[in-house]
Design a protein around this motif. Structure first.
Motif, PDB file in Angstrom:
ATOM      1  N   MET A   1       0.846  -1.165   0.000  1.00 22.96           N
ATOM      2  CA  MET A   1       0.000   0.000   0.000  1.00 22.96           C
ATOM      3  C   MET A   1       0.894   1.230   0.000  1.00 22.96           C
ATOM      4  O   MET A   1       1.819   1.322   0.779  1.00 22.96           O
ATOM      5  N   ARG A  12      -4.574   8.735  -5.097  1.00 19.76           N
ATOM      6  CA  ARG A  12      -5.051   7.809  -6.135  1.00 19.76           C
ATOM      7  C   ARG A  12      -4.391   8.141  -7.482  1.00 19.76           C
ATOM      8  O   ARG A  12      -4.034   7.249  -8.228  1.00 19.76           O
ATOM      9  N   GLY A  15      -1.159   6.575  -7.742  1.00 25.37           N
ATOM     10  CA  GLY A  15      -1.148   5.119  -7.801  1.00 25.37           C
ATOM     11  C   GLY A  15      -1.584   4.404  -6.539  1.00 25.37           C
ATOM     12  O   GLY A  15      -1.576   3.174  -6.491  1.00 25.37           O
ATOM     13  N   GLN A  17      -3.844   2.525  -4.083  1.00 24.61           N
ATOM     14  CA  GLN A  17      -5.076   1.755  -4.286  1.00 24.61           C
ATOM     15  C   GLN A  17      -6.077   1.984  -3.165  1.00 24.61           C
ATOM     16  O   GLN A  17      -7.285   1.927  -3.391  1.00 24.61           O
ATOM     17  N   ARG A  18      -5.566   2.185  -1.954  1.00 20.76           N
ATOM     18  CA  ARG A  18      -6.437   2.447  -0.814  1.00 20.76           C
ATOM     19  C   ARG A  18      -5.901   3.648  -0.052  1.00 20.76           C
ATOM     20  O   ARG A  18      -4.704   3.831   0.057  1.00 20.76           O
ATOM     21  N   ASP A  43     -12.939   9.485  -5.975  1.00 17.81           N
ATOM     22  CA  ASP A  43     -11.486   9.595  -5.953  1.00 17.81           C
ATOM     23  C   ASP A  43     -10.963  10.256  -4.679  1.00 17.81           C
ATOM     24  O   ASP A  43      -9.765  10.278  -4.430  1.00 17.81           O
ATOM     25  N   ASP A  47     -10.901   4.958   2.527  1.00 17.96           N
ATOM     26  CA  ASP A  47     -11.206   3.530   2.574  1.00 17.96           C
ATOM     27  C   ASP A  47     -11.245   2.969   3.987  1.00 17.96           C
ATOM     28  O   ASP A  47     -11.905   1.959   4.230  1.00 17.96           O
ATOM     29  N   ALA A 162      -8.607  -5.248   2.996  1.00 15.92           N
ATOM     30  CA  ALA A 162      -8.304  -5.252   1.546  1.00 15.92           C
ATOM     31  C   ALA A 162      -9.249  -6.179   0.796  1.00 15.92           C
ATOM     32  O   ALA A 162      -9.711  -7.168   1.285  1.00 15.92           O
TER      33      ALA A 162
END
Length: 162
Positions: A1, A12, A15, A17-18, A43, A47, A162
């Motif tokens: 991460m 985001r 790159g 993801q969370r 965006d 999370d 995840a």
């Protein structure tokens, strides 16, 4: 991460993801407000959030000085409710990992219990840990007895999300 710079949208774009937020005490309140912000674009959505000994309620009289600092002496009931994390939880809220100590003399564990009850009522995934011993401002809690395991517990929990 990967960690996000400045904003979730920026993270985001870089790159990530969370996107997760972490905060302690008054910073935990701010992280919680950001995580529970209604109507965030996808965006910019958070999370998950990790809060340590956070001030979660502006409606309780516990740790009144923080409320006065954050909202002012004359904050009315509407403002107090609209900035209380437990009143902002919805079923769409991101998962939360929350920890506290029962001995915290500044921010009582009641704050964590109120948020946990709201998360449970909203069926929001969450983990709550209240350790018997430890003062306020433990941070990573290295060499702080049982509370020192919170980082290991949080790491495992984050990977489970995840």
């Amino acid at each position: 991460m990967r960690c996000a710079p400045r904003s979730a949208a920026g993270g985001r774009a870089a790159g990530a993801q969370r996107i997760g937020l972490i905060g302690f005490s008054a910073g935990g309140h701010l992280a919680g407000l950001a995580a529970l912000a209604p109507g965030s674009p996808p965006d910019e959505a958070v999370d998950f959030a990790v809060l340590g000994y956070a001030i979660t309620s502006m409606e309780t009289e516990t740790y009144r000085p923080a409320r006065v600092i954050l909202l002012g002496e004359d904050a009315g009931p509407e403002l107090r409710r609209s900035t209380s994390l437990d009143s902002l939880v919805t079923p769409q809220s991101p998962p939360f990992f929350v920890w506290h100590t029962a001995e915290d003399p500044y921010v009582p564990a009641e704050h964590t219990y109120r948020l946990a009850a709201a998360l449970a009522a909203g069926q929001v995934p969450h983990a709550v840990h209240v350790f018997a011993h430890g003062p306020h401002s433990l941070g990573l809690a290295r060499n702080a007895g049982e509370a020192a395991i919170w980082t290991t517990l949080a790491k495992t929990w984050i990977h489970e999300q995840a």
